[in-house]
Design an enzyme around this catalytic site. Sequence first.
Site, mmCIF file in Angstrom:
data_model
loop_
_atom_site.group_PDB
_atom_site.id
_atom_site.type_symbol
_atom_site.label_atom_id
_atom_site.label_comp_id
_atom_site.label_asym_id
_atom_site.label_seq_id
_atom_site.Cartn_x
_atom_site.Cartn_y
_atom_site.Cartn_z
ATOM 1 N N HIS A 6 0.843 -1.198 0.000
ATOM 2 C CA HIS A 6 0.000 0.000 0.000
ATOM 3 C C HIS A 6 0.883 1.255 0.000
ATOM 4 C CE1 HIS A 6 -3.394 2.554 1.696
ATOM 5 N NE2 HIS A 6 -2.338 3.217 2.153
ATOM 6 N N GLU A 7 1.899 1.256 0.843
ATOM 7 C CA GLU A 7 2.796 2.417 0.922
ATOM 8 C C GLU A 7 3.597 2.587 -0.370
ATOM 9 O OE1 GLU A 7 2.279 4.458 3.112
ATOM 10 O OE2 GLU A 7 1.068 3.181 4.383
ATOM 11 N N HIS A 54 1.596 4.324 -2.894
ATOM 12 C CA HIS A 54 1.631 5.791 -2.805
ATOM 13 C C HIS A 54 2.840 6.343 -3.541
ATOM 14 C CE1 HIS A 54 -1.731 6.572 -0.301
ATOM 15 N NE2 HIS A 54 -1.271 5.977 0.778
ATOM 16 N N GLU A 97 -6.168 6.939 -0.629
ATOM 17 C CA GLU A 97 -6.116 5.710 0.153
ATOM 18 C C GLU A 97 -6.778 4.556 -0.587
ATOM 19 O OE1 GLU A 97 -4.213 5.350 2.619
ATOM 20 O OE2 GLU A 97 -3.758 7.485 2.588
#
Lengths: 319, 187
Positions: free
Chosen positions: A162-163, A166, A247
């Site tokens: 997930h990071e 980003h 998100e």
Amino acid sequence: MASTQREHFRDRLKKLRFGIFLSWVLNTLVLTFVVEAGLIISMLSAEASNSDIAGFILTTLPVSFLVALFVVWIYSLFADRAVIANAAPGAKEVTDGQVYNLVEEMAIAAGISHRNMPKVYVLDSPEANAFAISNKKESAVIVTTGIMNVLNREELQAVIAHEIGHITSGDSQAMVKLVGMSSMISLIAGIATRMFLWGGSGSNRNRSSNNGVNPVAVIVIVLSLAFLVFAPLISNLLQFAMSRQRESQADALSVAYTRNPTALSTALQKISQTSVPRSERTIESHAGQLAFVNLHKLTRTHPPIEQRVNDLRKMGASA
Amino acid sequence: MEFIIGLLVVLVLVGIFVAVLYNSLVKLRNRVQESWAQISVQLQRRYDLIPNLVETVKGYAKHESETLTQVTSQRAGLPKDVTNLSVEEAQKLSQQMDREMLAINAVVENYPDLKASQNFLKLQEELTTTENKVSFARQAYNDSVLDFNNKVETFPSNLIAGMFSFKTAEYFDVETPEAKQAPKVSF
């Protein structure tokens, strides 16, 4: 990832970038008015005539705007370091071990070349969270020992994916600067308000007993003061919406990289059950928009956990 | 005169068209090669780690060394460097390593002391991450192959691909069902 899916991401990214650009403009304006309001409450006297007020504002507004632009420029040079220093004080860089391995794995899955491998920091904190920052040259993933203790390997992998999402989607750089700017706006607004409350402009007000007080001037001063109080909130408004979109997208990217929606879903559920005192949740309070989860109810920077879990179930998560 | 100008304009346009398609083909091919390099690196790493694991297990499992010797002896005839394999050879090697890991795991199951040892746990993490890296690199490689092959085979870029003999790249497949489940090292 199939090409059509990638097109879809690109489309959403475009919207996101536009939103971030809007936030920039809005924030610069907010900062301009913060500086202006600060000048008004500290320099404008309550018995100023209407034309005095107009003259004061007209001459100081361009100055405020230039000051705001200058501050934004200076700040954008070291925003990433400021964010890391605020949100993760004392985080240590690691170059081996499980977390490092996981970041390497996900960098490979995301097609990040080896020389652009994000740096990896571990923050010794009970807060179960993670965030990513990046500037023009490099990027970093910050993970707490709290999250490492709560999650198993696959779940931690999903969080790191997930990071990494980003970082690869390119929104992280602008967002880091925005977060830094918001915290600076609240800092400046806070200082100005405190200066006023501690009687910084008292000399003006004492004299006002002789001459008549101009109600317009009082209103302008009170409005400025009110603006200073609400400025941090305003500067965050657009970001909150932006942030929620980011998100959802990072969750989707995580699934694209790990092909494991279940792990991300259980990770979210496990983290939502942790209870760490608010004072120890430094990441959440200083970089809420960047964090993997933000459990704080008032600032809705993230979609609610239930919604994120539901979205993941639609992608095939079995828990 | 006008005819010549017209012809020149058309030629220039065609030239630009060819150049753009050619460049995009080269870029996609480079990406395929780069992601293949990543697979090679990780395969080599896994290839080197397995003997380490065998040595560690041997220290504990004195009685079942037959399985372990078998793994070691299979290695004897193989080259040290496996970074220059073809896609097919890499697939074979990958499957062989999956089988080796299964055999070793079966032995490890009987030694709880071993499973708890610090040295072993470290090695286990290294193997897990390397196996994951192989499979994620494969994922990235196959994505890049899909993009490249689409470009090579679809109109109009297939014309340019034919002219400069760009050939479709090979997918890195996982054929055996046991290998299809991402090799999980659950000791």
